[in-house]
Design a protein around this motif. Structure first.
Motif, short mmCIF file in Angstrom:
data_model
loop_
_atom_site.label_atom_id
_atom_site.label_comp_id
_atom_site.label_asym_id
_atom_site.label_seq_id
_atom_site.Cartn_x
_atom_site.Cartn_y
_atom_site.Cartn_z
N VAL A 1 0.83 -1.20 0.00
CA VAL A 1 0.00 0.00 0.00
C VAL A 1 0.87 1.26 0.00
O VAL A 1 0.41 2.32 -0.38
CB VAL A 1 -0.98 0.01 1.20
N LYS A 2 2.15 1.12 0.37
CA LYS A 2 3.06 2.26 0.44
C LYS A 2 3.90 2.45 -0.82
O LYS A 2 4.19 3.57 -1.21
CB LYS A 2 4.05 2.09 1.61
N ALA A 3 4.36 1.35 -1.41
CA ALA A 3 5.37 1.45 -2.47
C ALA A 3 5.45 0.17 -3.28
O ALA A 3 4.93 -0.87 -2.88
CB ALA A 3 6.74 1.73 -1.85
N ALA A 4 6.15 0.27 -4.40
CA ALA A 4 6.50 -0.90 -5.20
C ALA A 4 8.02 -1.01 -5.20
O ALA A 4 8.71 0.01 -5.30
CB ALA A 4 5.98 -0.78 -6.62
N SER A 5 8.53 -2.21 -5.06
CA SER A 5 9.97 -2.42 -5.03
C SER A 5 10.34 -3.61 -5.90
O SER A 5 9.58 -4.57 -6.01
CB SER A 5 10.44 -2.71 -3.59
N ASP A 6 11.53 -3.53 -6.47
CA ASP A 6 12.05 -4.66 -7.21
C ASP A 6 12.65 -5.67 -6.24
O ASP A 6 13.10 -5.33 -5.15
CB ASP A 6 13.15 -4.21 -8.19
N ILE A 7 12.65 -6.92 -6.68
CA ILE A 7 13.33 -8.00 -5.97
C ILE A 7 14.43 -8.46 -6.91
O ILE A 7 14.21 -8.61 -8.11
CB ILE A 7 12.35 -9.14 -5.64
N TYR A 8 15.62 -8.67 -6.35
CA TYR A 8 16.80 -8.94 -7.17
C TYR A 8 17.30 -10.37 -7.00
O TYR A 8 17.20 -10.95 -5.92
CB TYR A 8 17.92 -7.96 -6.78
N ALA A 9 17.89 -10.89 -8.07
CA ALA A 9 18.51 -12.21 -8.01
C ALA A 9 19.78 -12.11 -7.16
O ALA A 9 20.61 -11.23 -7.40
CB ALA A 9 18.87 -12.69 -9.41
N PRO A 10 19.94 -12.99 -6.18
CA PRO A 10 21.12 -12.91 -5.33
C PRO A 10 22.40 -13.40 -6.01
O PRO A 10 23.50 -12.96 -5.68
CB PRO A 10 20.76 -13.79 -4.13
N VAL A 11 22.25 -14.33 -6.94
CA VAL A 11 23.38 -14.90 -7.68
C VAL A 11 22.91 -15.22 -9.10
O VAL A 11 21.71 -15.21 -9.38
CB VAL A 11 23.91 -16.21 -7.01
N ASP A 12 23.85 -15.52 -9.98
CA ASP A 12 23.50 -15.98 -11.32
C ASP A 12 22.82 -17.34 -11.21
O ASP A 12 23.21 -18.17 -10.38
CB ASP A 12 24.76 -16.18 -12.18
N GLY A 13 21.83 -17.58 -12.06
CA GLY A 13 21.20 -18.90 -12.05
C GLY A 13 19.93 -18.94 -12.86
O GLY A 13 19.55 -17.97 -13.51
N LEU B 1 15.87 -20.92 -7.22
CA LEU B 1 16.90 -20.68 -8.22
C LEU B 1 17.92 -21.81 -8.18
O LEU B 1 18.31 -22.25 -7.10
CB LEU B 1 17.58 -19.35 -7.87
N LYS B 2 18.32 -22.27 -9.36
CA LYS B 2 19.44 -23.21 -9.46
C LYS B 2 20.66 -22.34 -9.76
O LYS B 2 20.75 -21.75 -10.84
CB LYS B 2 19.21 -24.21 -10.58
N PRO B 3 21.58 -22.20 -8.79
CA PRO B 3 22.71 -21.29 -9.02
C PRO B 3 23.65 -21.79 -10.10
O PRO B 3 23.89 -23.00 -10.22
CB PRO B 3 23.40 -21.24 -7.65
N ALA B 4 24.18 -20.86 -10.89
CA ALA B 4 25.15 -21.22 -11.92
C ALA B 4 26.46 -21.67 -11.28
O ALA B 4 27.14 -22.55 -11.79
CB ALA B 4 25.39 -20.03 -12.85
N ASN B 5 26.79 -21.08 -10.14
CA ASN B 5 28.01 -21.42 -9.42
C ASN B 5 27.68 -21.46 -7.93
O ASN B 5 27.46 -20.41 -7.32
CB ASN B 5 29.10 -20.38 -9.71
N ALA B 6 27.67 -22.64 -7.35
CA ALA B 6 27.29 -22.80 -5.95
C ALA B 6 28.18 -21.97 -5.02
O ALA B 6 27.75 -21.52 -3.96
CB ALA B 6 27.34 -24.27 -5.55
N GLY B 7 29.40 -21.72 -5.42
CA GLY B 7 30.33 -20.94 -4.61
C GLY B 7 29.91 -19.49 -4.43
O GLY B 7 30.34 -18.82 -3.49
N ASP B 8 29.06 -18.99 -5.33
CA ASP B 8 28.61 -17.59 -5.24
C ASP B 8 27.83 -17.33 -3.95
O ASP B 8 27.82 -16.20 -3.45
CB ASP B 8 27.73 -17.22 -6.43
#
Length: 128
Positions: free
Chosen positions: A64-76, A104-111
């Motif tokens: 009700v206050k705002a809209a925000s993006d959600i970001y991918a934490p790692v490549d995947g 998400l299936k990470p491209a590199n688990a080490g990330d």
């Protein structure tokens, strides 16, 4: 004070990440984020099969206050989205850590190791 479970990883943009037994990642928004947003009324989540780059805006959360993006934490690759959360976005307010948004299936688990731990995230929100 926000709830910050110790077993999760976090991003500076307020996503939480749970590493599953199969190496996949379950992602949602933190308790701190849902508190700041207020009543969540809409979610737009990425579709399975979508390739994401770390830091890429991939979902939207509206309150009700705002809209925000959600970001991918790692490549995947997105392997699932939580339709239950889309159908009942208020579930994010009820329990931010139960209302996962996508997997998400990470491209590199080490990330994942480079993400914030609970202590690092608590320091981040304390300085906000």
């Amino acid at each position: 004070m926000s709830n910050v479970p110790a077993e999760l990883k976090y991003t500076k943009s307020h996503e939480w990440i749970r590493v599953e037994a199969d190496g996949s990642l379950t992602i949602g928004v933190t308790d701190h984020a849902q508190e700041a947003l207020g009543d969540v009324v809409f979610l737009e989540l990425p579709e399975a099969g979508r390739q994401l780059a770390a830091g890429e805006a991939c979902a939207v959360i509206e309150s009700v206050k705002a809209a925000s993006d959600i970001y991918a934490p790692v490549d995947g690759e997105v392997i699932a989205s939580n339709q239950d959360a889309v159908d009942a976005p208020e579930s994010v307010n009820a329990d931010a850590y139960a209302a996962w948004l996508f997997k998400l299936k990470p491209a590199n688990a080490g990330d994942v190791a480079a993400l914030l731990d609970a202590q690092g995230y608590q320091a981040e929100i304390a300085n906000a």
